[in-house]
Design a protein around this motif. Structure first.
Motif, mmCIF file in Angstrom:
data_model
loop_
_atom_site.group_PDB
_atom_site.id
_atom_site.type_symbol
_atom_site.label_atom_id
_atom_site.label_comp_id
_atom_site.label_asym_id
_atom_site.label_seq_id
_atom_site.Cartn_x
_atom_site.Cartn_y
_atom_site.Cartn_z
ATOM 1 N N LYS A 154 -40.548 -22.095 -18.907
ATOM 2 C CA LYS A 154 -41.654 -22.779 -19.590
ATOM 3 C C LYS A 154 -42.099 -21.932 -20.794
ATOM 4 O O LYS A 154 -43.197 -21.371 -20.817
ATOM 5 C CB LYS A 154 -42.802 -23.013 -18.618
ATOM 6 N N TYR A 155 -41.224 -21.860 -21.773
ATOM 7 C CA TYR A 155 -41.436 -20.958 -22.910
ATOM 8 C C TYR A 155 -42.619 -21.384 -23.788
ATOM 9 O O TYR A 155 -43.343 -20.524 -24.294
ATOM 10 C CB TYR A 155 -40.152 -20.863 -23.741
ATOM 11 N N ASN A 156 -42.799 -22.675 -23.968
ATOM 12 C CA ASN A 156 -43.921 -23.157 -24.798
ATOM 13 C C ASN A 156 -45.274 -22.761 -24.204
ATOM 14 O O ASN A 156 -46.229 -22.508 -24.931
ATOM 15 C CB ASN A 156 -43.845 -24.677 -24.963
ATOM 16 N N GLN A 197 -40.285 -16.192 -28.088
ATOM 17 C CA GLN A 197 -40.440 -16.918 -29.354
ATOM 18 C C GLN A 197 -39.214 -17.748 -29.770
ATOM 19 O O GLN A 197 -39.363 -18.922 -30.138
ATOM 20 C CB GLN A 197 -40.828 -15.945 -30.469
ATOM 21 N N PRO A 198 -37.998 -17.185 -29.727
ATOM 22 C CA PRO A 198 -36.840 -17.985 -30.167
ATOM 23 C C PRO A 198 -36.549 -19.186 -29.255
ATOM 24 O O PRO A 198 -35.824 -20.097 -29.647
ATOM 25 C CB PRO A 198 -35.671 -16.980 -30.111
ATOM 26 N N LYS A 199 -37.108 -19.164 -28.051
ATOM 27 C CA LYS A 199 -36.818 -20.230 -27.086
ATOM 28 C C LYS A 199 -37.861 -21.346 -27.110
ATOM 29 O O LYS A 199 -37.722 -22.339 -26.404
ATOM 30 C CB LYS A 199 -36.737 -19.635 -25.668
ATOM 31 N N VAL A 200 -38.908 -21.149 -27.897
ATOM 32 C CA VAL A 200 -39.952 -22.168 -27.994
ATOM 33 C C VAL A 200 -39.428 -23.343 -28.803
ATOM 34 O O VAL A 200 -38.841 -23.160 -29.876
ATOM 35 C CB VAL A 200 -41.223 -21.584 -28.639
ATOM 36 N N THR A 201 -39.626 -24.521 -28.296
ATOM 37 C CA THR A 201 -39.184 -25.725 -29.019
ATOM 38 C C THR A 201 -40.388 -26.394 -29.661
ATOM 39 O O THR A 201 -41.463 -26.488 -29.049
ATOM 40 C CB THR A 201 -38.514 -26.715 -28.049
ATOM 41 N N PRO A 202 -40.236 -26.872 -30.926
ATOM 42 C CA PRO A 202 -41.370 -27.543 -31.587
ATOM 43 C C PRO A 202 -41.722 -28.833 -30.864
ATOM 44 O O PRO A 202 -40.849 -29.536 -30.351
ATOM 45 C CB PRO A 202 -40.854 -27.818 -32.996
ATOM 46 N N LYS A 203 -43.016 -29.084 -30.788
ATOM 47 C CA LYS A 203 -43.460 -30.311 -30.121
ATOM 48 C C LYS A 203 -43.039 -31.526 -30.944
ATOM 49 O O LYS A 203 -43.167 -31.537 -32.160
ATOM 50 C CB LYS A 203 -44.979 -30.302 -29.953
ATOM 51 N N ALA A 204 -42.537 -32.505 -30.255
ATOM 52 C CA ALA A 204 -42.116 -33.745 -30.936
ATOM 53 C C ALA A 204 -43.342 -34.460 -31.476
ATOM 54 O O ALA A 204 -44.376 -34.538 -30.812
ATOM 55 C CB ALA A 204 -41.374 -34.649 -29.956
ATOM 56 N N ALA A 205 -43.222 -34.952 -32.706
ATOM 57 C CA ALA A 205 -44.346 -35.681 -33.319
ATOM 58 C C ALA A 205 -44.585 -36.969 -32.548
ATOM 59 O O ALA A 205 -43.652 -37.642 -32.121
ATOM 60 C CB ALA A 205 -44.029 -35.992 -34.776
ATOM 61 N N ALA A 206 -45.834 -37.276 -32.376
ATOM 62 C CA ALA A 206 -46.177 -38.494 -31.622
ATOM 63 C C ALA A 206 -45.692 -39.723 -32.387
ATOM 64 O O ALA A 206 -45.921 -39.846 -33.585
ATOM 65 C CB ALA A 206 -47.685 -38.567 -31.404
ATOM 66 N N ALA A 207 -45.007 -40.590 -31.717
ATOM 67 C CA ALA A 207 -44.487 -41.813 -32.352
ATOM 68 C C ALA A 207 -45.643 -42.742 -32.690
ATOM 69 O O ALA A 207 -46.561 -42.902 -31.893
ATOM 70 C CB ALA A 207 -43.515 -42.503 -31.401
#
Length: 300
Positions: free
Chosen positions: A244-246, A282-292
């Protein structure tokens, strides 16, 4: 005056007599203590010396083949263990035992006997707690008989008998993980508001990589009682281990902020460890997907 002189003379005489009582033994006493995991092993024995004599042979006067040997000299050799353990392939309760052996050219028999005061005198096999056969190996020459306990891990090791060029390694083992968890669970049950106990328990599970959700709950409880850079770092490390990197990154960053602002000694070790955790996460954090965007209904 005569009475005082008599008392002084008697005191000097008694002191001289007491000093004279201790003379060096032909076989010097020794003790070895080793902790494996959370279990203490203590061996007390005497160390006979070879002095150009034969040992471990049919004609040996010291420790002849196929005869019960006290595994040392003078008083019985004893081994005391603080928890249940495995000696060779046999489980043995915590306690104090006489350590005996039967030397042989092919395979020694190493014995733990419940009657630790008798040694070879009035020995009764029915009082044996364990017997284990060990094939002797060659080792560096040892003039004085020696007993060592060599840990291999936090739950295993060897009881090693060495004399002349012969070495007898007896495997020993303890249930460190279950003993530790039983102890930690007991402390937490008795002192549920103890942050140190919660942190210790969470840290132990983290180190073993087991029951991480439980470890996380204990870290969270410690944080709820008293937030610190240490328990925040624990939580970040557990979250990272869970993938749970984020979630882990902001917790680790807060741990660093708390550490830098802390009045406590924020050592270079902890600072370095927290910075290392941040660098790994840090390198494993994924950007949050923009809300559709929500599409409205078409007007008819």
């Amino acid at each position: 005056m005569k009475k005082q002189l008599l008392i002084v003379s008697l005191t000097i005489l008694l002191s001289t007599y007491a000093i004279a009582q201790r003379t060096p033994a032909p076989s010097q006493g020794a003790q070895v203590m080793q902790t494996i995991g959370v279990t203490d092993f203590t061996v007390k024995y005497s160390r006979p010396m070879l002095r150009n004599r034969k040992v471990f042979a049919d004609s040996s006067a010291l420790a002849p083949y196929n005869q019960l040997w006290r595994t040392g000299a003078n008083s019985p050799t004893t081994i005391e263990v603080s928890t249940e353990f495995t000696f060779g392939d046999r489980k043995v309760p915590a306690g104090k035992y006489a350590l005996l052996s039967i030397p042989s050219g092919t395979a020694w028999t190493v014995i733990l006997n419940k009657n630790h005061e008798k040694g070879t005198q009035d020995y009764t096999e029915s009082e044996d707690a364990a017997r284990f056969r060990v094939v002797p190996t060659s080792g560096a020459f040892t003039e004085a008989f020696k007993i060592d306990i060599e840990p291999v891990s936090d739950s295993t090791g060897y009881l090693i008998l060495s004399w002349s060029s012969v070495k007898i390694p007896v495997p020993v083992a303890v249930r460190t993980e279950s003993l530790t968890m039983n102890s930690l669970n007991k402390i937490i049950a008795e002192k549920p508001e103890d942050t140190a106990a919660l942190e210790s328990a969470a840290g132990y599970l983290l180190s073993k990589g087991k029951d991480l959700p439980i470890a996380l709950s204990w870290a969270d409880k410690a944080i709820g009682l008293k937030e610190s850079y240490y328990n925040m770092w624990l939580k970040a490390s557990i979250l990272s281990k869970l993938g749970k990197y984020n979630e882990a990154l902001p917790v680790a960053q807060k741990a660093l902020t708390l550490g830098n602002a802390s009045d406590q000694a924020f050592t270079s070790f902890f600072k370095g460890q927290i910075e290392k955790t941040i660098a790994e996460v840090q390198p494993k954090v994924t950007p949050k997907a923009a809300a559709a965007p929500i599409k409205g209904k078409k007007k008819k």
